[in-house]
Design a protein around this motif. Structure first.
Motif, short mmCIF file in Angstrom:
data_model
loop_
_atom_site.label_atom_id
_atom_site.label_comp_id
_atom_site.label_asym_id
_atom_site.label_seq_id
_atom_site.Cartn_x
_atom_site.Cartn_y
_atom_site.Cartn_z
N TYR A 194 -1.99 4.05 4.36
CA TYR A 194 -3.22 3.43 4.84
C TYR A 194 -4.46 4.00 4.15
CZ TYR A 194 -6.86 1.70 7.92
OH TYR A 194 -8.00 1.10 8.40
N ASP B 35 0.85 -1.19 0.00
CA ASP B 35 0.00 0.00 0.00
C ASP B 35 0.88 1.24 0.00
OD1 ASP B 35 -2.15 -1.72 0.30
OD2 ASP B 35 -2.13 -1.56 2.49
N GLY C 256 -5.15 2.04 1.12
CA GLY C 256 -4.99 0.62 1.32
C GLY C 256 -5.98 -0.21 0.53
#
Length: 524
Positions: free
Chosen positions: A83, A80, A86
């Protein structure tokens, strides 16, 4: 493995042309015929097999990335970027933040730029995978999308098999822009639990980012006797399904024919493409305004691709009609004491646009606005706070379009009023039939001429301490929603002396009578 024949005319081993979802082809009806004294020649096995292969299988539905039926825990990725980008963000039609510094963005982005990156979906059960839909990244900052990808499947998330076109590993064409969804059907359906999208190429000036949806049908587990519970059989007679424009008209006509004594269908005008905007009126005297009886209006479908409100109003029509015929006391009272107007589709052009494409192949904005690009949700100058703020900050029309009308000067007064159109009372928007019953809480009355006893239209009703006035309808009657309590109410009209009186709203769901008789202003 996903095996199949290569599509003709597709260079580089691509799996086939990009196509759109289509409704399943209905199977032919089998008719048993008793043959008397005739010999029927059976088809040769090869011919029968060829004919069976030519019959397309029904399309499988989306697995549920877009609808959130697939949980975040079912999504994994090779890497990723951060986040906020992600795997859990790799859902079809997911949107980015609107402001600088928003943590989440609209899609999954890999942390590395190579052909070993993947987005993995765990279906949590054996599934017959049939297709993949992809989009690029939705972002206010960058342009990123995947231009080609491979598909891999697995039953244990360790050993992976690629989808193949014949003997070659299939490479599927991806996207050409961030928003347009692209569907690719697998060369042949494949049964597995896990599926991976493995990007091969991407927009040269961008990076590996995508949003996705998977098409697949669940496969029964023969080892689990509880796996296939009996589907619940609905007992409600309401027509629960999506209705396009023609189906909506038919449903409204059917309801009107079922309950001709309490319904009336009329149109408030036509859309840009000429589709009528139909309204269902439900009342014990349809087509007639009754003095002292409140009127309620529900409006749905301002955003054409938002369908829930439309279907709820259609079901509400059916419910009120059938429950009235059954003698449901609550519904009978509601219909006899309230004039209800239901407009299920304020933006029929937008709905038809979204309906024809389907949610999987339409971006989030497809059909949202009118054919002319107007956002009807921002077209209530008297009620739209965002539009007022934009006017105050000189953002109209450059940054914030106002498709309505210039805000009238009297809306800027300290004590702005809401005008009640003739024969139409203010309509609070509260859930379903309970919303219509709420118009009976507060005060109601008639403002009359003290000499002639005739109703005074357009008289202003003010409540002390509440900066929101209402006006009377053409017969002089009004309705004002208020919570229980004691209020000082004032009525005034041009050419008359104002009158003031206390009015008490009880806790019961009954309107408190609060009428006025105004004397004309003495001539100087």
């Amino acid at each position: 493995m996903c095996r199949g024949t290569a599509a003709p005319g597709i260079p580089g081993g691509l799996s086939g042309p990009t196509i759109r979802l289509r409704a399943p082809v209905p199977r032919k009806k089998i008719v048993r015929v008793k043959v008397i004294k005739k010999k029927v020649l059976k088809k040769k096995p090869k011919a029968a097999a060829k004919e069976a292969a030519a019959q397309p299988e029904p399309a499988c539905p989306p697995l549920g990335l877009e609808s959130l039926r697939v949980l975040d825990s079912q999504l994994r990725s090779s890497s990723d970027k951060r986040y906020g980008l992600g795997a859990h963000r790799g859902r079809l039609n997911i949107q980015s933040g609107l402001y600088d510094g928003d943590f989440y963005d609209g899609g999954w982005c890999a942390g590395h730029e190579d052909k070993e990156q993947w987005l993995e979906i765990d279906a949590r059960r054996l599934t017959n995978f049939t297709g993949v839909i992809t989009q690029g990244l939705n972002s206010i900052w960058t342009y990123d999308w995947v231009t080609s990808y491979k598909v891999q499947v697995s039953n244990d998330s360790r050993a992976w098999q690629p989808c193949r076109n014949g003997s070659r590993e299939a490479v599927f064409p991806g996207n050409k822009d961030p928003e347009t969804p692209v569907l690719n059907l697998l060369p042949a359906p494949v049964v597995a639990r896990y599926i991976r999208i493995n990007p091969q190429t991407w927009f040269p000036n961008g990076t590996i980012c995508l949003r996705a949806e998977i098409l697949g049908c669940p496969v029964p587990d023969p080892n689990n006797i509880y796996y296939w519970p009996s589907d619940p059989i609905p007992t409600d007679e309401l027509d629960f399904r999506h209705h396009n424009y023609d189906e909506m008209r038919k449903l409204m006509r059917r309801v009107s024919q079922e309950c001709p004594d309490i319904t009336r269908v009329y149109s408030i005008g036509r859309s840009y493409l000429g589709l009528k905007m139909y309204v269902m009126e439900i009342s014990d005297h349809p087509g007639r305004h009754e003095v002292g009886e409140p009127e309620f209006r529900y409006v749905a479908g301002m955003h054409g691709n938002e369908v829930l409100g439309r279907e709820l109003l259609l079901n509400l029509m059916e419910y009120l009609c059938r429950e009235y015929r059954r003698g449901n006391p609550r519904v009978v009272r509601l219909v006899t004491e309230t004039r209800i107007h239901l407009l299920p589709s304020m933006n029929p052009d937008g709905y038809e646009t979204a309906y024809k494409l389907g949610s999987e192949l339409a971006g989030w904005a497809m059909g949202r606005w009118t054919y002319e690009g107007i956002d009807l949700n921002h077209n209530f100058a008297d009620l739209n706070t965002a539009l007022w703020d934009a006017e105050d900050n000189d953002l109209v029309p450059d940054r914030f379009p106002n498709h309505y009308i210039p805000i009238p000067e009297y809306y800027t007064f300290a004590n702005a009023t809401q005008h009640t159109p003739p024969r139409m009372a203010p309509a609070p928007l509260t859930p379903a039939a309970a919303g219509a019953s709420q118009v009976h809480r507060g005060i109601k009355g008639v403002v009359r001429d003290a000499d002639t006893d005739q109703g005074i239209a357009d008289a202003i009703i003010s409540v002390d301490g509440i900066n929101h006035d209402v006006r009377t309808a053409s017969d002089g009657d009004y309705w004002r929603l208020l919570n229980p309590g004691e209020y000082e109410v004032t009525a005034r009209a041009a050419g008359y002396e104002e009158a003031r009186r206390p009015c008490r709203v009880p806790f019961e769901n009954e309107p408190a009578p609060c009428s006025f008789r105004l004397a004309k202003t003495p001539q100087q």
